[in-house]
Scaffold this motif. Structure first.
Motif, short mmCIF file in Angstrom:
data_model
loop_
_atom_site.label_atom_id
_atom_site.label_comp_id
_atom_site.label_asym_id
_atom_site.label_seq_id
_atom_site.Cartn_x
_atom_site.Cartn_y
_atom_site.Cartn_z
N ASN A 131 0.82 -1.21 0.00
CA ASN A 131 0.00 0.00 0.00
C ASN A 131 0.86 1.26 0.00
O ASN A 131 0.55 2.26 -0.68
N ALA A 132 1.94 1.25 0.79
CA ALA A 132 2.79 2.43 0.89
C ALA A 132 3.51 2.72 -0.43
O ALA A 132 3.58 3.87 -0.87
N VAL A 133 4.03 1.68 -1.06
CA VAL A 133 4.71 1.87 -2.35
C VAL A 133 3.74 2.47 -3.37
O VAL A 133 4.07 3.44 -4.07
N ASP A 134 2.54 1.93 -3.42
CA ASP A 134 1.55 2.39 -4.39
C ASP A 134 1.11 3.83 -4.12
O ASP A 134 1.15 4.69 -5.01
N SER A 135 0.72 4.12 -2.88
CA SER A 135 0.19 5.45 -2.58
C SER A 135 1.28 6.53 -2.62
O SER A 135 1.05 7.64 -3.12
N LEU A 136 2.48 6.20 -2.13
CA LEU A 136 3.55 7.20 -2.14
C LEU A 136 4.08 7.45 -3.53
O LEU A 136 4.44 8.59 -3.87
N THR A 137 4.14 6.41 -4.35
CA THR A 137 4.57 6.62 -5.75
C THR A 137 3.64 7.61 -6.44
O THR A 137 4.09 8.51 -7.16
N THR A 138 2.35 7.48 -6.20
CA THR A 138 1.37 8.42 -6.78
C THR A 138 1.60 9.84 -6.30
O THR A 138 1.64 10.79 -7.10
#
Length: 301
Positions: A131-138
């Motif tokens: 979740n962190a990789v996905d949301s922070l990449t955005t």
């Protein structure tokens, strides 16, 4: 003959890079946290010396809900909690365009969310990291960011879980080319240090700067005590670039009035001054950023 000329040219280029003030291997980093207190401060308000590596650190992105009251943990799904009206994607792009020595990072966690402690509370390592990789990449791509800073201060997870979650997050973001640098922001509390030192022992090679919160020490701190604290934390985070710090919010630590810059000059003379950071631009706006100017002048000299 041509090959020797080429070799000479390459040596000259390497020498110029080494002598460039903004390239001193990150040894003249000036960092400033910005946006947490919603005082209307903008990047363009803050003086920027071209002779430093300047990092703005947006405060904060937090894995909590923005809609519920009170906010609740979201297991690594990060949302923007800084003053995004005044610190928008277009304003990030503009300040980086105007100043080639500026990078912008986002700090994760922080002390509180809507007046309540902001806890690090993953459901599991794998789900939090995904979740962190996905949301922070955005967020990072939307805001044209360069790095992340880890500033969790309250924990509902053991040190190893914290180390794995953050370590795997840094590994993924760096290997994916999403960020170019990372920092951590611990302070001298037994619980805080147990979590960050666990992270450092296993994933310290991924952490470029240690933004140690020296302003969390007592306001009566002397220059000699400060230098002792610096030595202790440099030993704790062995091999790391530990940045020194003060606050313009009037709380603890060694203040500029009580000898902070004298301590910095001592460290600089010993080759130990890797950089300075300030909490925060929001508080400094009212005094015209006088200490930001002084700190950057010292680093650039």
């Amino acid at each position: 003959m041509a090959s020797s000329n080429l070799l000479l040219l390459l040596l000259l280029q390497a020498l110029l890079i080494l002598l460039s003030p903004a390239s001193a291997a990150g040894s003249n980093v000036f960092a400033e946290y910005i946006g947490a207190e919603f005082k209307g401060v903008r990047f363009s308000d803050v003086p920027i010396n071209p002779g430093v590596n300047f990092h703005f650190i947006l405060s904060f992105a937090i894995d909590y809900t923005t809609s519920s009251n009170p906010p609740t943990p979201t297991n690594g799904r990060f949302n923007v909690f800084w003053d995004s009206a005044n610190l928008s994607p277009s304003q990030v792009a503009a300040i980086k365009r105007e100043h080639g020595n500026v990078k912008v990072a986002v700090s994760l966690g922080g002390d509180s969310v809507s007046g309540q402690p902001a806890y690090f509370k993953p459901s599991s390592i794998d789900s939090w990291v995904a979740n962190a990789v996905d949301s922070l990449t955005t967020i990072i791509k939307k805001y044209h960011l360069d790095g992340i800073d880890i500033d969790y201060e309250h924990f509902q997870a053991d040190p190893n879980t914290f180390a794995e979650c953050i370590g795997q997050l840094l590994t993924r973001l760096k290997s994916n080319g999403v960020i170019s640098f990372a920092s951590i922001a611990p302070f001298d509390s037994a619980q805080v240090q147990s979590h960050y030192l666990a992270l450092w022992r296993k994933y310290g090679h991924l952490i470029d700067y240690v933004n140690f919160q020296f302003y969390a020490y007592d306001a009566s701190t002397t220059v000699s005590q400060f230098l002792g604290y610096f030595a202790k934390q440099s030993s704790n985070y062995n091999g790391g670039k530990v940045l020194v710090s003060f606050t313009t919010g009037g709380s603890g630590g060694l203040s500029p009035q009580n000898g902070f810059f004298r301590a910095c000059r001592t460290l600089k003379s010993q080759g130990k001054l890797h950089g300075i950071f300030i909490w925060s631009a929001d508080d400094s706006k009212s005094n015209g950023f006088r200490y930001e100017k002084q700190a950057q002048t010292l680093l650039a000299s």
